[in-house]
Design a protein around this motif. Sequence first.
Motif, PDB file in Angstrom:
ATOM      1  N   PHE A   1      44.481  22.975 -20.398  1.00 45.15           N
ATOM      2  CA  PHE A   1      44.691  23.674 -19.131  1.00 45.15           C
ATOM      3  C   PHE A   1      44.344  22.777 -17.937  1.00 45.15           C
ATOM      4  CE2 PHE A   1      43.229  26.422 -15.655  1.00 45.15           C
ATOM      5  CZ  PHE A   1      44.399  27.124 -15.443  1.00 45.15           C
ATOM      6  N   GLY A   2      45.255  22.751 -16.965  1.00 38.86           N
ATOM      7  CA  GLY A   2      44.995  22.004 -15.731  1.00 38.86           C
ATOM      8  C   GLY A   2      45.339  20.520 -15.801  1.00 38.86           C
ATOM      9  N   CYS A   3      45.549  20.009 -17.033  1.00 40.34           N
ATOM     10  CA  CYS A   3      45.813  18.565 -17.186  1.00 40.34           C
ATOM     11  C   CYS A   3      47.307  18.271 -17.072  1.00 40.34           C
ATOM     12  CB  CYS A   3      45.282  18.079 -18.528  1.00 40.34           C
ATOM     13  SG  CYS A   3      43.504  18.258 -18.669  1.00 40.34           S
ATOM     14  N   LEU A   4      47.636  16.980 -17.213  1.00 39.00           N
ATOM     15  CA  LEU A   4      49.042  16.577 -17.098  1.00 39.00           C
ATOM     16  C   LEU A   4      49.884  17.193 -18.206  1.00 39.00           C
ATOM     17  CD1 LEU A   4      48.646  12.747 -16.376  1.00 39.00           C
ATOM     18  CD2 LEU A   4      49.371  14.523 -14.755  1.00 39.00           C
ATOM     19  N   SER A   5      51.094  17.630 -17.861  1.00 39.45           N
ATOM     20  CA  SER A   5      51.994  18.209 -18.863  1.00 39.45           C
ATOM     21  C   SER A   5      52.576  17.112 -19.757  1.00 39.45           C
ATOM     22  CB  SER A   5      53.137  18.948 -18.172  1.00 39.45           C
ATOM     23  OG  SER A   5      52.632  20.045 -17.469  1.00 39.45           O
ATOM     24  N   PRO A   6      52.914  17.475 -21.011  1.00 36.44           N
ATOM     25  CA  PRO A   6      53.446  16.482 -21.945  1.00 36.44           C
ATOM     26  C   PRO A   6      54.982  16.441 -21.917  1.00 36.44           C
ATOM     27  CG  PRO A   6      52.854  18.495 -23.109  1.00 36.44           C
ATOM     28  CD  PRO A   6      52.669  18.776 -21.653  1.00 36.44           C
ATOM     29  N   THR A   7      55.535  15.247 -21.787  1.00 39.66           N
ATOM     30  CA  THR A   7      56.997  15.118 -21.865  1.00 39.66           C
ATOM     31  C   THR A   7      57.430  14.287 -23.075  1.00 39.66           C
ATOM     32  OG1 THR A   7      56.858  13.305 -20.275  1.00 39.66           O
ATOM     33  CG2 THR A   7      57.420  15.468 -19.387  1.00 39.66           C
TER      34      THR A   7
ATOM     35  N   VAL B   1      48.689  -4.428  -6.472  1.00 44.25           N
ATOM     36  CA  VAL B   1      47.637  -3.560  -7.028  1.00 44.25           C
ATOM     37  C   VAL B   1      47.653  -3.689  -8.548  1.00 44.25           C
ATOM     38  CG1 VAL B   1      47.698  -1.832  -5.162  1.00 44.25           C
ATOM     39  CG2 VAL B   1      49.219  -1.587  -7.115  1.00 44.25           C
ATOM     40  N   GLY B   2      46.713  -2.998  -9.221  1.00 40.11           N
ATOM     41  CA  GLY B   2      46.611  -3.070 -10.675  1.00 40.11           C
ATOM     42  C   GLY B   2      47.890  -2.635 -11.385  1.00 40.11           C
ATOM     43  N   VAL B   3      48.358  -1.437 -11.101  1.00 42.52           N
ATOM     44  CA  VAL B   3      49.548  -0.882 -11.777  1.00 42.52           C
ATOM     45  C   VAL B   3      50.464  -0.200 -10.761  1.00 42.52           C
ATOM     46  CG1 VAL B   3      50.299   0.442 -13.806  1.00 42.52           C
ATOM     47  CG2 VAL B   3      47.865  -0.047 -13.491  1.00 42.52           C
ATOM     48  N   VAL B   4      51.752  -0.465 -10.900  1.00 43.09           N
ATOM     49  CA  VAL B   4      52.731   0.244 -10.062  1.00 43.09           C
ATOM     50  C   VAL B   4      53.723   0.961 -10.976  1.00 43.09           C
ATOM     51  CG1 VAL B   4      54.556   0.037  -8.322  1.00 43.09           C
ATOM     52  CG2 VAL B   4      52.555  -1.453  -8.206  1.00 43.09           C
ATOM     53  N   GLU B   5      53.936   2.247 -10.740  1.00 44.28           N
ATOM     54  CA  GLU B   5      54.957   2.996 -11.471  1.00 44.28           C
ATOM     55  C   GLU B   5      56.030   3.436 -10.472  1.00 44.28           C
ATOM     56  OE1 GLU B   5      55.492   3.845 -14.627  1.00 44.28           O
ATOM     57  OE2 GLU B   5      53.653   3.044 -15.522  1.00 44.28           O
ATOM     58  N   ILE B   6      57.284   3.168 -10.813  1.00 40.89           N
ATOM     59  CA  ILE B   6      58.391   3.577  -9.938  1.00 40.89           C
ATOM     60  C   ILE B   6      59.167   4.696 -10.641  1.00 40.89           C
ATOM     61  CG2 ILE B   6      60.514   2.805  -8.793  1.00 40.89           C
ATOM     62  CD1 ILE B   6      59.206  -0.027  -8.742  1.00 40.89           C
ATOM     63  N   LEU B   7      59.283   5.856  -9.992  1.00 39.21           N
ATOM     64  CA  LEU B   7      59.917   7.004 -10.653  1.00 39.21           C
ATOM     65  C   LEU B   7      61.421   6.808 -10.830  1.00 39.21           C
ATOM     66  CD1 LEU B   7      57.978  10.005  -9.077  1.00 39.21           C
ATOM     67  CD2 LEU B   7      57.707   9.006 -11.347  1.00 39.21           C
TER      68      LEU B   7
ATOM     69  N   LEU C   1      58.346  11.662 -14.136  1.00 38.85           N
ATOM     70  CA  LEU C   1      57.100  11.976 -13.437  1.00 38.85           C
ATOM     71  C   LEU C   1      55.857  11.993 -14.337  1.00 38.85           C
ATOM     72  CD1 LEU C   1      55.651  12.937 -10.819  1.00 38.85           C
ATOM     73  CD2 LEU C   1      56.145  15.271 -11.557  1.00 38.85           C
ATOM     74  N   PHE C   2      55.855  12.856 -15.349  1.00 38.73           N
ATOM     75  CA  PHE C   2      54.625  13.013 -16.132  1.00 38.73           C
ATOM     76  C   PHE C   2      54.325  11.778 -16.990  1.00 38.73           C
ATOM     77  CE2 PHE C   2      55.049  17.635 -15.157  1.00 38.73           C
ATOM     78  CZ  PHE C   2      53.801  17.770 -14.565  1.00 38.73           C
ATOM     79  N   SER C   3      55.374  11.108 -17.503  1.00 42.91           N
ATOM     80  CA  SER C   3      55.125   9.875 -18.274  1.00 42.91           C
ATOM     81  C   SER C   3      54.452   8.838 -17.387  1.00 42.91           C
ATOM     82  CB  SER C   3      56.430   9.283 -18.796  1.00 42.91           C
ATOM     83  OG  SER C   3      56.889  10.052 -19.863  1.00 42.91           O
ATOM     84  N   ALA C   4      54.940   8.714 -16.156  1.00 39.21           N
ATOM     85  CA  ALA C   4      54.358   7.736 -15.229  1.00 39.21           C
ATOM     86  C   ALA C   4      52.906   8.099 -14.928  1.00 39.21           C
ATOM     87  CB  ALA C   4      55.181   7.681 -13.946  1.00 39.21           C
TER      88      ALA C   4
END
Length: 325
Positions: A141-147, A266-272, A285-288
Amino acid sequence: MKLKATAKSIKHAASIIKKGGLVAFPTETVYGLGADALNPRAVAKIFEIKKRPAFDPLIVHIAEMEWLHKLTRQVDKKALILIKKFWPGPLTLVLLKSSLVPDIVTAGLDTVAVRMPAHPVARQLIKFSQTPIAAPSANLFGCLSPTTATHVEKQLGKKIDLILDAGKCSVGVESTVLSLVGGKPVLLRPGGLPVEEIEKAIGKVVRHVYWQASKSKNKKIQSPGQLPSHYSPRTPMKLIKSLEQIPFSNDTGVLLFKKPAIKIKVGVVEILSEKGDLTEAAANLFSALHRLDDAGVKIIYAERIPAVGLGSAIMDRLQRASFKE
Ligand code: AMP
Ligand code: MG
């Protein structure tokens, strides 16, 4: 146990559901944690394993229209228009419930949320189980959803009977939740079906900026899923208007909507989505966010996204992931 979704493993999963067990399964939105919606003891296990508060009702998933009529007391004209146009798909309708639906599913409300998913594995599982399946997202509950099935395995792996693996979810954000009780249609959660599409079909929909509304004492939360902090990574997250706000540091993670014009050190960059495509961005979104959360950075800066179409659902998740009291 995680099994590739095949006719055989789906039948096995259905036998677990029939016996009152729990199965994580793919839908086009996110992975769900499913139980027989008509078996209160099975549904209780969902709340226990997810550590979900009992006031937060579940969505009931069906594969055939006849179940909609069994689960509800009234399906009005607007509901039928939306169903014809958007089911199966990422739209959940809140309607008056029938006595068949156990109270634990709806958290004691007189309404029930119903969806017909489009994912072939979800549909087969429901059909083989011969019962509607109550399923929230398969995460704590409240955490990131799984894709992906791996996301489910990391959070709930040991606690559930089976995970059906069918790769990555195509939509990537949860369903749009629309209430059709009490006259005016009300958007309870922006999601995989843009509200603009709904309005083209049935006219004006009342929208709430609920994560803001719930900050004010005067406005009542209408749907328990309207909690201001939700869908959150463990790492603190901050929403930014301009990339210039990002401090250059190896301890920083950045979530961008599209390819930036400047280099970000920066350390890590994620591009959607390199091209800035909202559908692709929602799917990633959620994987990133999971990758950023696992990268060990101290803070995540997330770029704002145009809040139109699927962008509203993405912004809603980002707002709540970064909400702090
Ligand atoms: P989840 O299954 O975790 O994606 O969350 C389901 C969402 O649907 C939550 O935001 C719930 O609060 C909402 N929901 C489910 N049933 C109802 C209902 N009867 N009335 C209003 N909202 C509901
Ligand atoms: Mg959820």
